[in-house]
Design an enzyme around this catalytic site. Sequence first.
Site, PDB file in Angstrom:
ATOM      1  N   SER A   1       0.855  -1.191   0.000  1.00  0.00           N
ATOM      2  CA  SER A   1       0.000   0.000   0.000  1.00  0.00           C
ATOM      3  C   SER A   1       0.883   1.230   0.000  1.00  0.00           C
ATOM      4  CB  SER A   1      -0.890   0.011   1.228  1.00  0.00           C
ATOM      5  OG  SER A   1      -0.083   0.251   2.366  1.00  0.00           O
ATOM      6  N   LYS A   2       0.238   2.371  -0.192  1.00  0.00           N
ATOM      7  CA  LYS A   2       0.956   3.640  -0.264  1.00  0.00           C
ATOM      8  C   LYS A   2       1.852   3.826   0.960  1.00  0.00           C
ATOM      9  CE  LYS A   2      -2.147   6.770  -1.937  1.00  0.00           C
ATOM     10  NZ  LYS A   2      -2.897   8.017  -1.915  1.00  0.00           N
ATOM     11  N   ARG A   3       1.316   3.382   2.106  1.00  0.00           N
ATOM     12  CA  ARG A   3       2.075   3.558   3.344  1.00  0.00           C
ATOM     13  C   ARG A   3       3.368   2.758   3.353  1.00  0.00           C
ATOM     14  NH1 ARG A   3      -1.629   1.580   6.997  1.00  0.00           N
ATOM     15  NH2 ARG A   3      -3.196   1.931   5.430  1.00  0.00           N
ATOM     16  N   SER A   4       3.389   1.645   2.623  1.00  0.00           N
ATOM     17  CA  SER A   4       4.569   0.789   2.724  1.00  0.00           C
ATOM     18  C   SER A   4       5.688   1.178   1.756  1.00  0.00           C
ATOM     19  CB  SER A   4       4.160  -0.668   2.533  1.00  0.00           C
ATOM     20  OG  SER A   4       3.252  -0.781   1.467  1.00  0.00           O
ATOM     21  N   GLY A   5       5.507   2.229   0.996  1.00  0.00           N
ATOM     22  CA  GLY A   5       6.600   2.648   0.111  1.00  0.00           C
ATOM     23  C   GLY A   5       6.037   3.163  -1.195  1.00  0.00           C
TER      24      GLY A   5
END
Length: 476
Positions: A251-255
């Site tokens: 997801s966006k949060r993971s990179g």
Amino acid sequence: MIRTRFAPSPTGFLHVGGLRTALFNYLLARKEGGKLVLRIEDTDQKRRVDEAVQQIIDMLHWAGIDYDEGPGKEDKYGPYIQSERLELYKQHAQQLIEAGHAYYCFCSSERIERVRQEQIANKQHPGYDRACRNISPDDARENIESGDTYVVRMKLPLEGERVFTDLVRGVVRIPYNVLDDQVIIKSDGYPTYHLAVVVDDHHMHVSHIIRGEEWLSSTPKHFLLYEYFGWEPPQMAHLPLLLNPDRSKLSKRSGHVAVEDYKAMGILPEALVNFVALLGWNPGDDRELFTIEELVEEFSIEKVNKAGAVFDIEKLKWMNSEYIKKCPVGRLTDLVKPYLQDAGYDISDSNKLEKVVEIIRTRITTLPEAAEQAQFAYQSEIAPEDDEAKELVSMESSKKLFSVLHERLTENAIVNGDEFKAKVQEIGKELALKGKLLFMPIRVALTGRAKGPDLPHLVDILGVDEVMKRIAKWKE
Ligand code: GLU
């Protein structure tokens, strides 16, 4: 004829998962001599981002995934943007209402939310309680005429399950009791994705739908719609989820997840395409490097796995370095130029530039790294990059080496890198220096780093005068 489609919603950047979906649809179409359609699914006007359509098109183009029909490539089944096809969806919703497969729903969002909360409190499956399903057509008409807002919902069977075959997952069974009477026309008059996707896939003669696993649970609704309309459904293939190395959902949060970000990081399009091709697919052996043409040749939907595919950025960087090594020097030079310019280097000598690119290409994994690797060729103030490098040029033996070398080069002019190397070897013998104590200090003096391109190449790029200057700096 095989017809596939990529149907992104223009809600922002093109996600790497979207690139994979586009690629697999492209590969199947090209392999089978079919056509790929690009369809923009913008029925959710609240989430629509204006520049997104152009960005998606640009990124597909960058990646070398060319579609046959779509925005800018109008053909007989267009328009290819859903907001330009609203009348078609309305007609089809009407047809479903008349046939008793869909109904008007007048429930307010507050009521729906209240019902949901009650269901959760009673530990029931939360969903629409179908309160409007049995309103008679006459009552519904009356409500509409008196100005009530409404949505249109499709009827789902109250019991049983949908069993279907997915080209990736095999036989899939989904019970109807986990699914709601899906809204197909919203209160703003726009269709939801579910109605629009089925109507369009049918009218655009799509034969194969390849899309992300997140749509698998909606597929029973789509099959039902095909049935209600009396249409032949296409083949379905749902691609596995993309995971982080810790197996959480990518997801966006993971990179980085935007194709654009990888472009900006200096990943070559062919590397990214090769990398995403292997997210859930492999040719059945351990080959890993494929051009897009080879992928077309090798691809088959049967070889797509259903297990989640791990997105390993290190592997992408490795692939990128392989493509950088293979890239024709002219193209690679054009690709790294902006980074060298940003670093303030004077790259006006194109001959020199190509030579530099040729020798640094094996040392970079992404394009921006070229600036650091080319520093030796464009900056005259060279400092050792770390303590180890500093130690290498400051040792007594190195000082001696530099001073003898400087003296010999002054007495006996050399003309090229090979001659320089021969001189260095000759002096090494005399001073009983070799390997780490001989070549590394010289490389540090010339480039600031102990490891790097071969000495002859460095000398040919820098020129003898500059070499003399850099060596003189470290002699006693
Ligand atoms: N518009 C959907 C998306 O962006 C496409 C789903 C499909 O391919 O059917 O994910």
